[in-house]
Motif scaffolding. Structure first.
Motif, mmCIF file in Angstrom:
data_model
loop_
_atom_site.group_PDB
_atom_site.id
_atom_site.type_symbol
_atom_site.label_atom_id
_atom_site.label_comp_id
_atom_site.label_asym_id
_atom_site.label_seq_id
_atom_site.Cartn_x
_atom_site.Cartn_y
_atom_site.Cartn_z
ATOM 1 N N PRO A 1 -7.335 0.803 2.018
ATOM 2 C CA PRO A 1 -6.407 0.658 3.552
ATOM 3 C C PRO A 1 -6.756 1.756 4.663
ATOM 4 C CG PRO A 1 -5.772 1.416 1.292
ATOM 5 C CD PRO A 1 -7.226 0.270 0.834
ATOM 6 N N THR B 1 0.450 -1.458 0.244
ATOM 7 C CA THR B 1 0.107 0.236 -0.281
ATOM 8 C C THR B 1 0.832 1.044 -0.107
ATOM 9 O OG1 THR B 1 -0.012 0.096 2.389
ATOM 10 C CG2 THR B 1 -1.832 -1.383 1.155
ATOM 11 N N TRP C 1 -9.899 -3.725 4.680
ATOM 12 C CA TRP C 1 -8.285 -3.017 3.198
ATOM 13 C C TRP C 1 -7.815 -4.837 2.765
ATOM 14 C CZ3 TRP C 1 -3.064 -2.485 7.864
ATOM 15 C CH2 TRP C 1 -2.061 -1.997 6.586
ATOM 16 N N ARG D 1 -11.655 -3.748 10.079
ATOM 17 C CA ARG D 1 -11.001 -2.265 8.774
ATOM 18 C C ARG D 1 -10.002 -3.969 8.218
ATOM 19 N NH1 ARG D 1 -9.433 2.909 12.280
ATOM 20 N NH2 ARG D 1 -8.897 3.130 9.848
#
Length: 193
Positions: free
Chosen positions: A188, A92, A183, A179
Protein backbone atom coordinates in the motif's frame (compact mmCIF):
# COMPACT_ATOMS: atom_id res chain seq x y z
CA UNK A 1 -1.90 -25.62 75.50
CA UNK A 2 -1.23 -22.37 73.70
CA UNK A 3 -1.18 -24.22 70.38
CA UNK A 4 -4.57 -25.75 71.16
CA UNK A 5 -5.99 -22.33 72.03
CA UNK A 6 -4.63 -20.85 68.77
CA UNK A 7 -6.12 -23.71 66.76
CA UNK A 8 -9.47 -23.25 68.48
CA UNK A 9 -9.41 -19.50 67.74
CA UNK A 10 -8.60 -20.17 64.10
CA UNK A 11 -11.45 -22.67 63.80
CA UNK A 12 -13.82 -20.24 65.53
CA UNK A 13 -12.75 -17.44 63.10
CA UNK A 14 -13.27 -19.74 60.11
CA UNK A 15 -16.73 -20.78 61.33
CA UNK A 16 -17.66 -17.12 61.87
CA UNK A 17 -16.50 -16.18 58.33
CA UNK A 18 -18.51 -19.06 56.82
CA UNK A 19 -21.62 -18.08 58.83
CA UNK A 20 -21.37 -14.42 57.79
CA UNK A 21 -20.82 -15.40 54.15
CA UNK A 22 -23.79 -17.80 54.13
CA UNK A 23 -26.00 -15.19 55.81
CA UNK A 24 -24.95 -12.57 53.25
CA UNK A 25 -25.59 -14.91 50.30
CA UNK A 26 -28.99 -15.91 51.68
CA UNK A 27 -29.94 -12.31 52.27
CA UNK A 28 -28.75 -11.10 48.86
CA UNK A 29 -29.06 -14.18 46.64
CA UNK A 30 -31.32 -12.41 44.11
CA UNK A 31 -28.83 -9.57 43.66
CA UNK A 32 -25.92 -11.98 43.41
CA UNK A 33 -27.69 -14.11 40.80
CA UNK A 34 -28.64 -11.00 38.82
CA UNK A 35 -25.02 -9.81 38.91
CA UNK A 36 -23.73 -13.20 37.74
CA UNK A 37 -26.37 -13.29 34.99
CA UNK A 38 -25.46 -9.79 33.76
CA UNK A 39 -21.73 -10.60 33.85
CA UNK A 40 -22.31 -13.77 31.79
CA UNK A 41 -24.57 -11.87 29.39
CA UNK A 42 -21.97 -9.11 28.86
CA UNK A 43 -19.25 -11.70 28.30
CA UNK A 44 -21.43 -13.52 25.76
CA UNK A 45 -22.38 -10.37 23.87
CA UNK A 46 -18.75 -9.23 23.79
CA UNK A 47 -17.66 -12.59 22.40
CA UNK A 48 -20.37 -12.57 19.75
CA UNK A 49 -19.57 -8.97 18.77
CA UNK A 50 -15.89 -9.81 18.35
CA UNK A 51 -16.71 -12.91 16.30
CA UNK A 52 -19.04 -10.94 14.02
CA UNK A 53 -16.47 -8.14 13.58
CA UNK A 54 -13.78 -10.69 12.69
CA UNK A 55 -16.13 -12.35 10.20
CA UNK A 56 -16.96 -8.97 8.61
CA UNK A 57 -13.24 -8.14 8.28
CA UNK A 58 -12.64 -11.50 6.55
CA UNK A 59 -15.54 -10.91 4.16
CA UNK A 60 -14.25 -7.40 3.37
CA UNK A 61 -10.74 -8.72 2.64
CA UNK A 62 -12.20 -11.44 0.40
CA UNK A 63 -14.40 -8.93 -1.46
CA UNK A 64 -11.49 -6.54 -2.02
CA UNK A 65 -9.20 -9.39 -3.07
CA UNK A 66 -11.80 -10.61 -5.58
CA UNK A 67 -11.88 -7.18 -7.26
CA UNK A 68 -8.23 -6.18 -6.83
CA UNK A 69 -7.36 -6.60 -10.49
CA UNK A 70 -7.06 -3.70 -12.88
CA UNK A 71 -9.27 -5.33 -15.52
CA UNK A 72 -12.06 -5.53 -12.92
CA UNK A 73 -11.46 -1.94 -11.80
CA UNK A 74 -11.55 -0.77 -15.43
CA UNK A 75 -15.04 -2.27 -15.77
CA UNK A 76 -16.41 -0.56 -12.65
CA UNK A 77 -18.60 2.53 -12.66
CA UNK A 78 -17.28 5.62 -10.92
CA UNK A 79 -19.46 4.92 -7.88
CA UNK A 80 -18.34 1.29 -7.71
CA UNK A 81 -14.72 2.46 -7.90
CA UNK A 82 -15.27 4.88 -5.00
CA UNK A 83 -16.76 2.13 -2.83
CA UNK A 84 -13.99 -0.26 -3.82
CA UNK A 85 -11.32 2.28 -2.84
CA UNK A 86 -13.14 2.87 0.47
CA UNK A 87 -13.01 -0.89 1.14
CA UNK A 88 -9.36 -1.00 0.09
CA UNK A 89 -8.61 1.77 2.61
CA UNK A 90 -10.41 -0.19 5.34
CA UNK A 91 -8.39 -3.33 4.63
CA UNK A 92 -5.15 -1.36 4.99
CA UNK A 93 -6.04 -0.05 8.44
CA UNK A 94 -7.91 3.17 7.72
CA UNK A 95 -10.90 3.90 9.93
CA UNK A 96 -13.79 6.35 9.92
CA UNK A 97 -13.94 5.72 6.16
CA UNK A 98 -16.87 7.53 4.58
CA UNK A 99 -17.93 7.75 0.94
CA UNK A 100 -19.25 11.31 0.65
CA UNK A 101 -21.67 10.67 -2.20
CA UNK A 102 -22.22 12.07 -5.65
CA UNK A 103 -23.97 15.39 -5.12
CA UNK A 104 -22.24 18.06 -3.10
CA UNK A 105 -19.02 16.12 -2.61
CA UNK A 106 -17.04 19.28 -3.49
CA UNK A 107 -14.39 17.25 -5.27
CA UNK A 108 -13.85 14.75 -2.46
CA UNK A 109 -15.27 11.25 -2.79
CA UNK A 110 -13.96 9.63 0.42
CA UNK A 111 -12.77 10.85 3.80
CA UNK A 112 -10.85 8.60 6.18
CA UNK A 113 -8.33 8.51 9.01
CA UNK A 114 -5.06 6.64 8.65
CA UNK A 115 -3.83 4.20 11.29
CA UNK A 116 -1.63 7.02 12.65
CA UNK A 117 -4.53 9.50 12.75
CA UNK A 118 -3.86 11.56 9.62
CA UNK A 119 -7.13 12.48 7.97
CA UNK A 120 -7.26 12.13 4.19
CA UNK A 121 -9.62 13.51 1.55
CA UNK A 122 -9.65 11.21 -1.48
CA UNK A 123 -10.80 11.98 -4.98
CA UNK A 124 -11.33 8.86 -7.13
CA UNK A 125 -11.07 9.00 -10.92
CA UNK A 126 -11.96 5.80 -12.74
CA UNK A 127 -11.45 6.68 -16.37
CA UNK A 128 -9.76 5.52 -19.55
CA UNK A 129 -7.63 8.59 -20.25
CA UNK A 130 -5.06 10.43 -18.16
CA UNK A 131 -6.26 12.63 -15.30
CA UNK A 132 -5.75 16.31 -16.12
CA UNK A 133 -4.50 19.20 -13.98
CA UNK A 134 -8.00 20.65 -13.46
CA UNK A 135 -8.88 17.58 -11.34
CA UNK A 136 -5.88 18.22 -9.11
CA UNK A 137 -6.87 21.88 -8.75
CA UNK A 138 -10.45 20.85 -7.83
CA UNK A 139 -9.13 18.57 -5.08
CA UNK A 140 -6.68 21.15 -3.74
CA UNK A 141 -9.48 23.74 -3.70
CA UNK A 142 -11.83 21.37 -1.88
CA UNK A 143 -9.23 20.62 0.77
CA UNK A 144 -8.38 24.29 1.29
CA UNK A 145 -12.06 25.32 1.51
CA UNK A 146 -13.93 22.43 3.12
CA UNK A 147 -11.51 19.74 4.33
CA UNK A 148 -8.87 21.91 6.01
CA UNK A 149 -7.46 19.24 8.30
CA UNK A 150 -7.22 16.57 5.56
CA UNK A 151 -4.34 15.54 3.32
CA UNK A 152 -5.44 15.37 -0.35
CA UNK A 153 -5.10 12.07 -2.24
CA UNK A 154 -6.05 11.50 -5.88
CA UNK A 155 -6.47 7.86 -6.96
CA UNK A 156 -7.02 6.74 -10.55
CA UNK A 157 -7.01 3.53 -12.54
CA UNK A 158 -5.31 5.49 -15.34
CA UNK A 159 -2.34 7.85 -15.37
CA UNK A 160 -1.75 11.57 -14.83
CA UNK A 161 -0.78 14.20 -17.36
CA UNK A 162 2.50 16.04 -16.84
CA UNK A 163 0.67 19.26 -15.87
CA UNK A 164 -1.41 17.29 -13.32
CA UNK A 165 1.75 15.93 -11.71
CA UNK A 166 3.18 19.45 -11.69
CA UNK A 167 0.09 20.86 -9.96
CA UNK A 168 0.21 18.09 -7.36
CA UNK A 169 3.90 18.33 -6.56
CA UNK A 170 4.33 18.53 -2.80
CA UNK A 171 0.60 19.04 -2.21
CA UNK A 172 -1.30 15.93 -3.26
CA UNK A 173 -0.50 12.23 -2.98
CA UNK A 174 -1.07 10.80 -6.46
CA UNK A 175 -1.90 7.11 -6.96
CA UNK A 176 -1.87 6.03 -10.60
CA UNK A 177 -2.43 2.68 -12.28
CA UNK A 178 1.02 1.30 -11.39
CA UNK A 179 0.82 2.35 -7.73
CA UNK A 180 -2.69 0.89 -7.59
CA UNK A 181 -1.35 -2.39 -9.00
CA UNK A 182 1.37 -2.40 -6.31
CA UNK A 183 -1.29 -1.73 -3.66
CA UNK A 184 -3.25 -4.75 -4.92
CA UNK A 185 -0.07 -6.83 -4.67
CA UNK A 186 0.32 -5.95 -0.98
CA UNK A 187 2.39 -2.75 -1.05
CA UNK A 188 0.00 0.00 0.00
CA UNK A 189 1.16 3.53 -0.74
CA UNK A 190 1.85 6.06 1.99
CA UNK A 191 -1.20 8.32 1.93
CA UNK A 192 -0.09 10.70 4.65
CA UNK A 193 1.73 14.02 4.64
Amino acid sequence: MAALAAAGAAIWALITIVQVTVAFVLAHHTTILAFVFVALLVAGVTGITRAVAGHERRLLRERVHAHARLEKVDAMTGTEFEHFIADLLRTTGFHDVSVTGRSGDRGVDITASSPTGTRVAVQCKRQSGPVRADRVRNLVGAVHCTYLDHHPVLITNASFTGPALGEASGLVTMIDRERLRAWFAGSPPKLEK
